[in-house]
Each structure stands twice: as structure tokens, then as C-alpha cells.
Design an enzyme around this catalytic site. Structure first.
Site, PDB file in Angstrom:
ATOM      1  N   SER A 143       1.098  -0.953  -0.042  1.00  0.00           N
ATOM      2  CA  SER A 143      -0.039   0.133  -0.260  1.00  0.00           C
ATOM      3  C   SER A 143       0.644   1.391  -0.595  1.00  0.00           C
ATOM      4  O   SER A 143       2.260   0.881   0.521  1.00  0.00           O
ATOM      5  CB  SER A 143      -0.778   0.313   1.211  1.00  0.00           C
ATOM      6  OG  SER A 143      -1.476   1.298   1.161  1.00  0.00           O
TER       7      SER A 143
ATOM      8  N   TYR B 244      -1.681  -0.940  10.643  1.00  0.00           N
ATOM      9  CA  TYR B 244      -2.480  -1.813   9.681  1.00  0.00           C
ATOM     10  C   TYR B 244      -1.143  -1.109   8.572  1.00  0.00           C
ATOM     11  O   TYR B 244      -0.227  -2.852   7.511  1.00  0.00           O
ATOM     12  CB  TYR B 244      -3.599  -1.049   8.527  1.00  0.00           C
ATOM     13  CG  TYR B 244      -3.597  -1.350   7.963  1.00  0.00           C
ATOM     14  CD1 TYR B 244      -3.318  -2.648   6.842  1.00  0.00           C
ATOM     15  CD2 TYR B 244      -3.654   0.377   6.260  1.00  0.00           C
ATOM     16  CE1 TYR B 244      -3.980  -2.131   5.586  1.00  0.00           C
ATOM     17  CE2 TYR B 244      -3.400   0.110   5.146  1.00  0.00           C
ATOM     18  CZ  TYR B 244      -3.632  -1.255   4.734  1.00  0.00           C
ATOM     19  OH  TYR B 244      -3.802  -0.898   3.022  1.00  0.00           O
TER      20      TYR B 244
ATOM     21  N   LYS C  77       1.700  -3.579   6.823  1.00  0.00           N
ATOM     22  CA  LYS C  77       2.546  -3.244   5.184  1.00  0.00           C
ATOM     23  C   LYS C  77       4.042  -3.374   5.184  1.00  0.00           C
ATOM     24  O   LYS C  77       4.842  -3.835   4.400  1.00  0.00           O
ATOM     25  CB  LYS C  77       1.828  -2.726   4.588  1.00  0.00           C
ATOM     26  CG  LYS C  77      -0.151  -2.704   4.142  1.00  0.00           C
ATOM     27  CD  LYS C  77      -0.005  -3.742   3.790  1.00  0.00           C
ATOM     28  CE  LYS C  77      -1.590  -4.742   3.450  1.00  0.00           C
ATOM     29  NZ  LYS C  77      -1.881  -5.383   2.941  1.00  0.00           N
TER      30      LYS C  77
HETATM   31  N1  UFG Z   1     -12.985  11.146   3.319  1.00  0.00           N
HETATM   32  C1  UFG Z   1     -14.000  11.638   3.475  1.00  0.00           C
HETATM   33  N2  UFG Z   1     -14.722  11.565   4.071  1.00  0.00           N
HETATM   34  C2  UFG Z   1     -15.168   9.821   4.086  1.00  0.00           C
HETATM   35  C3  UFG Z   1     -13.998   9.422   4.116  1.00  0.00           C
HETATM   36  C4  UFG Z   1     -12.732   9.818   3.837  1.00  0.00           C
HETATM   37  O1  UFG Z   1     -14.290  12.971   3.721  1.00  0.00           O
HETATM   38  O2  UFG Z   1     -16.004   9.568   4.722  1.00  0.00           O
HETATM   39  C5  UFG Z   1     -12.131  11.361   2.554  1.00  0.00           C
HETATM   40  C6  UFG Z   1     -10.498  11.479   3.241  1.00  0.00           C
HETATM   41  O3  UFG Z   1     -10.217  12.388   4.542  1.00  0.00           O
HETATM   42  C7  UFG Z   1      -9.502  11.562   2.487  1.00  0.00           C
HETATM   43  C8  UFG Z   1     -10.019  11.125   1.076  1.00  0.00           C
HETATM   44  O4  UFG Z   1     -11.789  10.946   1.284  1.00  0.00           O
HETATM   45  O5  UFG Z   1      -8.798  12.444   1.747  1.00  0.00           O
HETATM   46  C9  UFG Z   1      -9.947   9.605   0.695  1.00  0.00           C
HETATM   47  O6  UFG Z   1     -10.184   8.617   2.018  1.00  0.00           O
HETATM   48  P1  UFG Z   1     -10.163   7.067   2.283  1.00  0.00           P
HETATM   49  O7  UFG Z   1     -10.176   7.108   3.500  1.00  0.00           O
HETATM   50  O8  UFG Z   1     -11.279   6.773   1.365  1.00  0.00           O
HETATM   51  O9  UFG Z   1      -8.411   6.807   1.968  1.00  0.00           O
HETATM   52  P2  UFG Z   1      -6.924   6.909   2.874  1.00  0.00           P
HETATM   53  O10 UFG Z   1      -6.828   7.525   1.808  1.00  0.00           O
HETATM   54  O11 UFG Z   1      -7.234   7.948   3.617  1.00  0.00           O
HETATM   55  O12 UFG Z   1      -6.590   5.202   2.383  1.00  0.00           O
HETATM   56  C10 UFG Z   1      -6.782   4.751   1.782  1.00  0.00           C
HETATM   57  C11 UFG Z   1      -6.493   3.542   1.839  1.00  0.00           C
HETATM   58  C12 UFG Z   1      -6.100   2.314   2.570  1.00  0.00           C
HETATM   59  C13 UFG Z   1      -3.918   2.440   3.009  1.00  0.00           C
HETATM   60  C14 UFG Z   1      -4.707   4.719   2.372  1.00  0.00           C
HETATM   61  C15 UFG Z   1      -3.138   5.174   2.261  1.00  0.00           C
HETATM   62  O13 UFG Z   1      -8.039   2.585   2.222  1.00  0.00           O
HETATM   63  O14 UFG Z   1      -5.868   1.177   3.059  1.00  0.00           O
HETATM   64  O15 UFG Z   1      -5.197   4.767   1.423  1.00  0.00           O
HETATM   65  O16 UFG Z   1      -2.614   4.741   0.948  1.00  0.00           O
HETATM   66  F1  UFG Z   1      -3.206   2.920   3.773  1.00  0.00           F
END
Ligand code: UFG
Length: 338
Positions: A124, A148, A152
Site C-alpha cells: 500500500s 495496519y 505492510k
Molecule cells: N474522506 C471523507 N469522508 C469520508 C471518508 C473519507 O472526506 O467519509 C476523505 C478523507 O479524509 C481523505 C479522502 O477522503 O481525504 C480519501 O479517504 P479514504 O479513507 O477513502 O482513503 P485514504 O487515502 O485515507 O486511505 C487509503 C486506504 C488505506 C491506505 C491509504 C494510504 O484506504 O488502506 O489509502 O495509502 F492506507
């Protein structure tokens, strides 16, 4: 090749199984269904137009894993199986370390014992930690901000150490950015249990009425519109990246190969919301909430190395992503549950 896909009934696993079959490979799946539904199997078989052998157990069971490798004569393994929720990993670190690392050790031992040395691992972009500046290149130092992410980082290191000890190994460490979207058939897709942690499944559940509104976590980041920016990659592009990596390992000199799987393009939370509204044909309710702890402002890949080494490139657009996610969610508002 005959390929063992661990976690092959999960979101990325199912899409990869289909692309492997389309590319002419044979597939065997092992999944413990801790985060997948058996209802996916007939759908997968219908889309693949052939039976898919599925073994149901956890890879932590060393004896069964050994038996599987002894009886199913596979040429390679794609290892997806693992827990993946950041927040849950903070609350239950031991179970994350035990499951993710324990299962991997058991798998690696069984592969060694049965002379299977070709492996693609589901890593990841989280291994770039919180301080790197995008675009992220593969040679950045690795770190993590939660258990988590550490699993990785640690598993990558275990695989590098293993490859030093035995030159027969050919390993791909694939660092995913933000996998989203679904197979265009609308028959398989992402089906998170409980409240979705990730943005796109949350938006999709708002669109079908399962959630009242989206909460946007922060609109005061230093980005195009203040909301977080991510590299959203269509799961079918990601799946094709696995097929390309698997095939490339056969002629790589390097024992361990690290490849980013991303598009190289950043899209903001608001931009993704707008694209989804276009796909589903209506405005969706949202509110701005405080930043989510642990989030970074911007994350996107430098995918140059994968382009060069794998002749692979993501081709599906944000509109393709939203159209396919909507096709899946609107046809299956409650996921695989009837
Ligand atoms: N977000 C919102 N509202 C929500 C969910 C997310 O505004 O309900 C925003 C988050 O703050 C972020 C963006 O949407 O700015 C993306 O969030 P995600 O949770 O979809 O994805 P992340 O980038 O946080 O996480 C992903 C994977 C993880 C991994 C990470 C880093 O889900 O497993 O990328 O690679 F660790």
C-alpha cells in the site's frame, strides 16, 4: 500459469481473478471469508464462465496452507489476504499483527517447502508514511502511522530478507494508491461491512439512501479546493497491474521488485463527489466536518517505474470509476446480502 489467489473473494481479489482468467491463467482461491461473502462465488464463476476452486480457511493455519500448496500445484501466488481497516488496527493491533504477519509467514513457509517462488504482494502507498512529498516514488523511505500500515512495512521487509536468503525468489511488492470502482457488469464490487471507512463506498451508500449524507473530513487543506487529494485508481486497472507484474516476474533479474500502482493524477474529495453526482444523476447531501486524524493533504503516485517495467498504465477515468461504482451499488444496494 496456475495462480493461487489468497483473499481471492475480496474486493480487489475478485477483480484480479477475473483479469487472470481473461489473460488465460488458471486460478485457485483461498479465503477465510472474514471480510468477504460466499455469495460472490457464483457471480465470479458466471463472469469467468468457468468453475473457480475456492478453499475456505485462514492462512494462519499452517498445516492446511501446507496441504493446499502440496495438492494444488501452483506456479505463483498473489497474496491479498489481510485485514485492512486503519481505525480498527489502532483499536486491535495484536489481531492485525497476528493475522497479517502470521498468515504471510505461514504462506511463505509453505511456498518455500513446495518450491513455489513467484509471489505478488498486496502492499500500500501507506508505507510512504505521513511526511513524504508527492508524487511518491518507490525509493522513498518507508514508515507508517498505524498498525495496519506497519504490517505492510514489516511484510515488505520480511519478503526482502527472504529473497536475500534464497535467490530463487521473484517477488513483486505492489503499492496501491486508492482502489475504487467496480467491474462494468455491476455484478461484483466493494461491499464493506458496517460503516464504510473509505470515501467512494460512503458516497455510493449515500446515493442509494443507506447513509444520510457524506461528511467531508476537512476543507482547509492546502489543495485545489481545500479537501484531501488522492490518486483514485479503477480496480480493473489495478487488477491488470497484478497480471502484468505476475508475468513480468518470469523475466526479471531483480529478486524483489517494488512498483507503485496509481494513475499519477490527484483528484480531490469534492471533485470525486461531483463526478459521482454526474454518474448517479442527482445532487448528494454532504457536510464539512473536522479533519480526520492521521490524514494527509495530498497523495498521488509517480507510476513511471510500472509504466517502464510492466508496460502497464491505468487507462480508466474518474467518470469510468463513478459509472461502474454506481452500476454496482444501484443494482446491489446492500452489497452481496440479498
Ligand atoms: N474522506 C471523507 N469522508 C469520508 C471518508 C473519507 O472526506 O467519509 C476523505 C478523507 O479524509 C481523505 C479522502 O477522503 O481525504 C480519501 O479517504 P479514504 O479513507 O477513502 O482513503 P485514504 O487515502 O485515507 O486511505 C487509503 C486506504 C488505506 C491506505 C491509504 C494510504 O484506504 O488502506 O489509502 O495509502 F492506507
Amino acid at each position: 500459469m496456475r495462480v493461487l489467489v489468497t483473499g481471492g473473494c475480496g474486493y480487489i481479489g475478485t477483480h484480479t481473478v477475473l483479469q487472470l482468467v481473461t489473460a488465460g491463467h488458471d486460478v485457485v482461491v483461498v479465503d477465510d471469508f472474514s471480510n468477504a461473502s460466499p455469495a460472490v462465488i457464483p457471480r465470479l464463476e458466471e463472469l469467468a464462465d468457468r468453475p473457480i476452486p475456492v478453499h475456505r480457511f485462514t492462512l494462519e493455519d499452517r498445516a492446511r496452507t501446507d496441504h493446499l500448496l502440496a495438492t494444488e500445484r501452483v506456479d505463483a501466488v498473489i497474496h491479498f489476504a489481510g485485514f485492512k481497516a486503519v481505525g480498527e488496527s489502532v483499536a486491535h493491533p495484536i489481531s492485525y499483527y497476528r493475522n497479517n504477519i502470521g498468515a504471510t509467514l505461514s504462506l511463505l513457509e509453505a511456498m518455500s517447502a513446495h518450491d513455489v517462488h513467484r509471489l505478488v504482494f498486496s502492499s500500500s502507498a501507506t508505507v510512504y508514511g505521513a511526511d513524504a512529498t508527492p508524487p511518491f516514488t518507490e525509493d522513498l523511505p518507508t514508515s507508517a502511522t498505524n498498525p495496519y500500515g506497519w504490517t505492510k512495512v514489516m511484510i515488505e521487509q520480511i519478503m526482502r530478507d527472504l529473497a536475500v536468503s534464497d535467490p530463487q525468489w521473484r517477488i513483486a511488492l505492489l503499492r496501491y494508491f486508492n482502489p475504487v470502482g467496480a467491474h462494468p457488469s455491476g455484478r461484483i464490487g466493494e461491499d464493506p461491512s458496517g460503516i464504510p471507512n473509505n470515501l467512494l463506498p460512503f458516497i455510493a451508500q449515500v446515493a442509494v439512501g443507506r447513509r444520510d449524507r457524506l461528511l467531508i473530513f476537512g476543507d482547509d487543506y492546502d489543495t485545489v479546493d481545500g479537501t484531501g487529494v488522492r490518486d483514485f485508481i479503477h480496480v480493473d486497472d489495478l487488477a491488470l497491474g497484478h497480471v502484468a507484474a505476475l508475468e513480468a516476474l518470469g523475466h526479471r533479474d531483480e529478486a524483489v521488485n517494488t512498483w507503485n500502482l496509481g494513475t499519477g493524477q490527484g483528484t480531490s474529495v469534492r471533485q470525486l463527489l461531483r463526478a459521482f453526482e454526474k454518474a448517479c444523476g442527482r445532487e448528494l447531501p454532504y457536510a464539512v466536518a473536522p479533519r480526520r486524524p492521521g490524514d494527509i493533504a495530498t497523495s498521488y503516485a509517480d507510476p513511471t517505474r510500472a509504466h517502464r517495467d510492466l508496460r502497464w498504465e491505468a487507462t480508466r477515468s474518474i467518470d469510468d470509476i463513478c459509472a461502474s461504482a454506481w452500476a454496482w451499488q444501484s443494482a446491489n444496494p446492500h452489497g452481496y446480502q440479498a
